[in-house]
Design a protein around this motif. Structure first.
Motif, PDB file in Angstrom:
ATOM      1  N   VAL A  43      46.415  31.422  39.723  1.00 18.22           N
ATOM      2  CA  VAL A  43      45.856  32.439  38.837  1.00 18.22           C
ATOM      3  C   VAL A  43      44.668  33.075  39.556  1.00 18.22           C
ATOM      4  O   VAL A  43      44.284  32.638  40.647  1.00 18.22           O
ATOM      5  CB  VAL A  43      45.412  31.843  37.477  1.00 18.22           C
ATOM      6  CG1 VAL A  43      46.602  31.272  36.727  1.00 18.22           C
ATOM      7  CG2 VAL A  43      44.342  30.769  37.676  1.00 18.22           C
ATOM      8  N   TYR A  44      44.085  34.096  38.940  1.00 16.44           N
ATOM      9  CA  TYR A  44      42.996  34.823  39.596  1.00 16.44           C
ATOM     10  C   TYR A  44      41.760  34.856  38.700  1.00 16.44           C
ATOM     11  O   TYR A  44      41.857  35.105  37.498  1.00 16.44           O
ATOM     12  CB  TYR A  44      43.437  36.250  39.948  1.00 16.44           C
ATOM     13  CG  TYR A  44      44.420  36.272  41.084  1.00 16.44           C
ATOM     14  CD1 TYR A  44      44.003  36.429  42.396  1.00 16.44           C
ATOM     15  CD2 TYR A  44      45.778  36.077  40.841  1.00 16.44           C
ATOM     16  CE1 TYR A  44      44.897  36.415  43.443  1.00 16.44           C
ATOM     17  CE2 TYR A  44      46.688  36.059  41.886  1.00 16.44           C
ATOM     18  CZ  TYR A  44      46.238  36.227  43.184  1.00 16.44           C
ATOM     19  OH  TYR A  44      47.130  36.203  44.218  1.00 16.44           O
ATOM     20  N   ALA A  75      48.003  34.689  31.759  1.00 19.91           N
ATOM     21  CA  ALA A  75      47.238  34.693  33.009  1.00 19.91           C
ATOM     22  C   ALA A  75      47.976  35.478  34.090  1.00 19.91           C
ATOM     23  O   ALA A  75      49.202  35.374  34.224  1.00 19.91           O
ATOM     24  CB  ALA A  75      46.983  33.260  33.471  1.00 19.91           C
ATOM     25  N   ILE A  76      47.228  36.267  34.851  1.00 26.09           N
ATOM     26  CA  ILE A  76      47.809  37.044  35.949  1.00 26.09           C
ATOM     27  C   ILE A  76      48.080  36.113  37.124  1.00 26.09           C
ATOM     28  O   ILE A  76      47.204  35.354  37.544  1.00 26.09           O
ATOM     29  CB  ILE A  76      46.856  38.171  36.382  1.00 26.09           C
ATOM     30  CG1 ILE A  76      46.571  39.111  35.207  1.00 26.09           C
ATOM     31  CG2 ILE A  76      47.443  38.948  37.556  1.00 26.09           C
ATOM     32  CD1 ILE A  76      47.779  39.845  34.704  1.00 26.09           C
ATOM     33  N   GLU A  81      49.471  42.700  40.581  1.00 26.96           N
ATOM     34  CA  GLU A  81      49.316  43.107  39.186  1.00 26.96           C
ATOM     35  C   GLU A  81      47.883  43.524  38.868  1.00 26.96           C
ATOM     36  O   GLU A  81      47.638  44.197  37.860  1.00 26.96           O
ATOM     37  CB  GLU A  81      49.726  41.974  38.252  1.00 26.96           C
ATOM     38  CG  GLU A  81      51.176  41.553  38.352  1.00 26.96           C
ATOM     39  CD  GLU A  81      51.484  40.414  37.408  1.00 26.96           C
ATOM     40  OE1 GLU A  81      51.262  40.575  36.194  1.00 26.96           O
ATOM     41  OE2 GLU A  81      51.919  39.348  37.888  1.00 26.96           O
ATOM     42  N   LEU A  82      46.912  43.103  39.724  1.00 31.74           N
ATOM     43  CA  LEU A  82      45.498  43.366  39.447  1.00 31.74           C
ATOM     44  C   LEU A  82      44.936  44.554  40.222  1.00 31.74           C
ATOM     45  O   LEU A  82      43.962  45.167  39.786  1.00 31.74           O
ATOM     46  CB  LEU A  82      44.663  42.128  39.796  1.00 31.74           C
ATOM     47  CG  LEU A  82      44.725  40.955  38.832  1.00 31.74           C
ATOM     48  CD1 LEU A  82      43.892  39.802  39.363  1.00 31.74           C
ATOM     49  CD2 LEU A  82      44.221  41.357  37.467  1.00 31.74           C
ATOM     50  N   THR A  98      43.416  37.704  32.461  1.00 31.91           N
ATOM     51  CA  THR A  98      44.692  37.677  31.750  1.00 31.91           C
ATOM     52  C   THR A  98      45.138  39.101  31.461  1.00 31.91           C
ATOM     53  O   THR A  98      44.328  40.037  31.462  1.00 31.91           O
ATOM     54  CB  THR A  98      44.572  36.879  30.434  1.00 31.91           C
ATOM     55  OG1 THR A  98      43.561  37.479  29.611  1.00 31.91           O
ATOM     56  CG2 THR A  98      44.192  35.435  30.709  1.00 31.91           C
ATOM     57  N   SER A  99      46.418  39.255  31.208  1.00 31.56           N
ATOM     58  CA  SER A  99      46.976  40.596  31.036  1.00 31.56           C
ATOM     59  C   SER A  99      46.406  41.313  29.821  1.00 31.56           C
ATOM     60  O   SER A  99      46.311  42.545  29.813  1.00 31.56           O
ATOM     61  CB  SER A  99      48.494  40.517  30.922  1.00 31.56           C
ATOM     62  OG  SER A  99      48.878  39.708  29.826  1.00 31.56           O
TER      63      SER A  99
END
Length: 243
Positions: A43-44, A75-76, A81-82, A98-99
């Motif tokens: 995760v980030y 969670a990304i 995606e970020l 998180t998204s």
């Protein structure tokens, strides 16, 4: 076999049994821990405080591994995606992204433009509007040279794209220095000409207000008035003298 040898054999058997018991206990503990923790995922998290509407990317997020069962479903898990995405509120260092924190990607059509205005609990309809809702934008003009003091509908049936988190900023209109006010940025989808009108009102109008609409607003609103001033109260709307 003499007694000393028998005692030695017994000690060896006891040591072997104890070793087996310790191995079984450790293996059981490890298995129990693995069953509780489970596999890990990437995760980030942010590596520094992130201001509202600042883009996310490799410069301010980092990958960490956490047990899958402890990670939020939203969670990304991919840096792709970020990259370039934004959040509408402050993020503290160490926050896992998180998204549902991310501002939705634009879904504008070619004739629309995004513009953000700041509203408060009154001008923003007390938080009752949500992304996807439709509103009218009304401006109050009172101190603009050449314009009568009036309330004017700038744009009708505007789509709300997103609503940012509440922010506390200095109150420039307050008489006492150091006073603050709570604002909420609201992003709207507007035609290019309408975006100029709203920008002008945001700079010069005394107040810009959202007016919430019912969900089944029809296309015929021809009976609604667009302006209101002292003439509608029986007085006379006099334009301000040019300065």
């Amino acid at each position: 076999m003499n007694p000393r040898q028998r005692r030695g054999v017994l000690f060896l058997l006891a040591a072997a049994a104890l070793a087996v018991a310790v191995f079984v206990a450790v293996s059981s503990y490890v298995s129990q821990v693995e069953s509780q923790v489970g596999p890990k995922i990437t995760v980030y998290q942010v590596t520094q405080p992130v201001d509202p509407y600042s883009p996310l990317g490799a410069s301010n997020v980092e990958a960490i591994e956490v047990p899958r069962r402890w990670a939020a479903p939203t969670a990304i898990t991919s840096l792709r995606e970020l990259e370039g995405r934004r959040v509408g509120f402050q993020l503290a260092t160490g926050t896992i992204v998180t998204s549902d924190m991310l501002i939705p990607s634009t879904d504008l059509d070619p004739t629309e433009r995004e513009i953000a205005i700041n509203v408060d609990s009154v001008t923003g309809v007390a938080g009752r509007v949500r992304p996807g809702d439709r509103v009218d934008i009304v401006a109050v003009f009172s101190e603009v040279p050449g314009l009568p003091k009036q309330v004017r509908v700038l744009v009708r049936n505007v789509r709300i794209v997103s609503i940012g988190g509440r922010q506390t900023v200095p109150d420039d209109t307050a008489d006492t220095a150091g006073e603050t006010q709570d604002i909420v940025p609201v992003t709207l989808a507007l035609k290019p000409k309408d975006s100029l009108a709203v920008t002008y009102a945001g700079a010069f109008a005394e107040e810009v207000r959202l007016v919430a609409l019912p969900g089944d607003v029809g296309t015929n609103r021809s009976q609604e008035v667009d302006e209101y001033d002292a003439g509608d109260l029986g007085g006379k709307a006099i334009p301000e003298e040019a300065q």
